[in-house]
Scaffold this motif. Structure first.
Motif: not given
Lengths: 437, 437
Positions: B217-219, B75-77, B237-239, B84-88
């Motif tokens: 794309i996440g990671k 949640v911080v990311a 990550f999602g759509f 992007n940071t959260f997705m990674g």
């Protein structure tokens, strides 16, 4: 030539002695930018300027507050870990910093004693990507390349009807662009032999280089606002060398109907130094169309200023094989060409790219497309030099190549020379192919 | 179905009453992410989660330290100005935050009193791009679209031989992608009528939308390391919904031999909310090839898990003309389709994109390509609906269209529904065409 100013004076000498030997790529008339740090260190990457065999550390210079006004603003921006902010400042800032650096590096400059502490030997540094490339577009501006490649696929109709009207370009992949020294495994993928029933999967068998110029955008444009041809110099920051690696067998099977994809995006390599548009002023070329060719549409033409955007940049390609490295032999030069042969100019690329409202951003990169010259020996790819892999070329040490082998290091160089002006160079871009994983 | 967990339970109710009406796109089973701030404010943009007609402000939630472990890190990311940071961070973090949010937003949650202060009405917010898209790739996964468009150009040979083997894709332009609400001038460019001697320049006459799914794309993966088909869920990550605007007349003249360029890069529009891969678990589809079609090559197949990457996402397109807005009339729905018709799955797109070693990065976006269904009425573009502009369609208010007119606002919606599960929606993406400049 109105583009020439005191920074281009052939008689200028630097107090950095190695800049004055007449052979260096980096005399005081050049002053290209890169992002660097000491090799193997954990230092922050920052901007630097090449002078002779040294790098002038712009983080140190920025802190010294040697400059004033636009030049000081510019050097603070150029000292960051990427050049994007500096590139986005625009032509007045770029030019102010170039003049300030030229004056400070000249023999007799009062700044010498301070700046000596800002020098790092190029032999002791490593480079990072000069900027974050938001978007990369590859053009196709050599009519000799387009014709030679077209002939392999369509012998009777090598050049498509749009070529002489449209500066053909397509979007490339930014994530896999690396700086000189990049290595990558031979790509794998689908290929289909002409006589095969179905495709097969495996390592690329026709791996090739492409000899290109990279054009970096400085100041961008807002979505919806085209950049007029006459304004292109306000937006073009500088140039480097670019190897647009290509997997020819993957490309042949995948590229219809939407263009090259996996054949290109496994790796692309740029040289570390960006030579500024201003440094290249003496090497601008006027251009004209042959009488038999159509004149460009109005948005791609500017009758009063046909010096805009064409440049005589000489480039060559060499291959250094594993065997050469083992025996300490020199790389074998396989071709030489010049950007002056380009059918479309940089100004035309910029005007075309934005005429539909597409927005360019600081750090965006345009590839020139493979720069093949008019003669077969000036081909910018092995696909052309070997006529589609049918005629192997022989290297200096007797080895032959149709396409590239694992362990091959491909080296591209570039330079400009002309009577009455200092020779300036681009350094080199090199990159080695690893075995498929 | 192993993808289903307690966050998908149809019986979950939220203490945010508007999430429980059975009609909202954003019940507690959805929990999509966006970047938002209060409309017209100078607040910093930050991450938010949709619940009913509210946005849960993740910057507030992160500061409250309500969560622990991976969920708190996540949640911080996600509270940053881009996702992007959260997705990674990867799947374990995404999943931990989803579970924590689901538990905290349920009826009876002890966190209710704290979280109530973190709610902002969706009616009062504006959105930014959910992430920085480093690279955008557009695929071509609807065989119905590929066939219908191919038929317009090649009546006897609509589908090219590589289509059933290669998930065809090409690189797009990231800089001109905007979030719902984006406006842009009608693009100008070169076109050439079939019977014209030479091309002409002017505003596009065949402006079209394309109904697509955006896959984020996440990671990522390192250059040289392919993502195996079976690992794709670790990276998706999602759509969201995606309108890939297209200038058909520009495209027809420019696209040979390197693919679409100015016909596409003047604008592309995404919906603000990203629905997570995990939220879509109930709507995964198994897939199989018809007996007459080739089985995919090994790197594109996974016999033990053919649920990977296919989804039943229903989507529709509506046009709202200037006249409709002036009279207060509703937009006219012109077609409806589903992502389930895609010939290639998301997992196959990811595996194919990286099989040559190409590196994906957090925030990269893949377009699905125009999602046309098997019947003519399910076409995802006007090019198909009007059979190349030959048969105008009639809107609800009696106006007709072959291609889009200035002032047209194109609205796309998407949702998933299935007995035994909560209906979840994507919200909408809309964007209005301005007159050419």
């Amino acid at each position: 030539m109105s583009f020439i100013n005191e920074t281009h004076d052939v008689n200028l000498r630097s107090w950095v002695a190695s800049a004055n030997d007449g052979k260096t790529d980096f005399p005081i008339q050049n002053l290209p930018f890169a992002i660097f740090r000491r090799k193997g260190s954990q230092e922050a990457f920052r901007g630097g300027v090449a002078i002779g065999d040294q790098v002038l550390d712009l983080a140190v210079v920025a802190n010294q507050q040697l400059f004033t006004g636009l030049a000081q603003e510019a050097v603070v921006a150029a000292a960051q870990s990427k050049l994007n902010t500096f590139m986005g400042l625009g032509k007045a800032h770029w030019s102010a910093l170039r003049l300030a650096l030229s004056q400070a590096l000249r023999v007799g400059a009062t700044a010498q004693s301070q700046l000596e502490s800002a020098l790092v030997a190029q032999a002791e540094v490593e480079y990072d990507m000069p900027c974050t490339i938001g978007d990369y577009t590859d053009f196709y501006t050599s009519i000799y390349h387009a014709t030679a490649v077209g002939r392999l696929f369509r012998p009777d109709n090598p050049l498509l009807p749009n070529y002489k009207w449209v500066p053909i370009g397509y979007h490339g992949r930014a994530s896999s662009i690396g700086v000189s020294g990049q290595t990558f495994p031979r790509p794998k993928g689908q290929t289909k032999a002409p006589d095969a029933e179905v495709p097969s999967f495996g390592p690329c068998k026709r791996l090739d280089y492409e000899l290109e110029v990279a054009i970096y955008i400085g100041k961008g444009n807002a979505l919806g606002n085209a950049i007029a041809l006459d304004d292109s110099d306000e937006h073009v920051f500088g140039f480097s060398l670019f190897n647009d690696w290509s997997a020819r067998d993957l490309q042949a099977w995948e590229y219809q109907p939407l263009g090259p994809f996996l054949a290109k995006n496994f790796a692309s390599t740029v040289s570390p130094w960006i030579v500024s548009n201003e440094a290249l002023a003496p090497y601008r070329q006027t251009w004209q169309r042959d009488a038999a060719d159509p004149q460009p549409l109005a948005y791609l033409d500017s009758a009063h200023n046909r010096e805009l955007g064409a440049y005589d940049i000489i480039m060559d390609v060499a291959i250094e094989t594993e065997q050469m490295r083992a025996k300490g032999e020199s790389a074998s030069v396989v071709s030489q060409s010049s950007f002056k042969h380009s059918y479309w100019t940089v100004a035309q690329m910029v005007a075309h790219h934005t005429v539909n409202g597409c927005n360019l951003q600081p750090g965006d990169m345009l590839g020139s497309g493979t720069q093949s010259g008019p003669s077969h020996e000036e081909a910018g790819s092995l696909l052309e030099l070997t006529r589609g892999g049918k005629e192997a070329i022989t290297l200096n040490n007797g080895e032959t190549r149709t396409f590239l082998a694992d362990g091959d290091n491909v080296i591209m160089r570039g330079w400009c020379e002309k009577p009455g002006f200092a020779r300036i160079g681009f350094g080199r871009v090199e990159s080695t192919i690893l075995a498929a994983q």
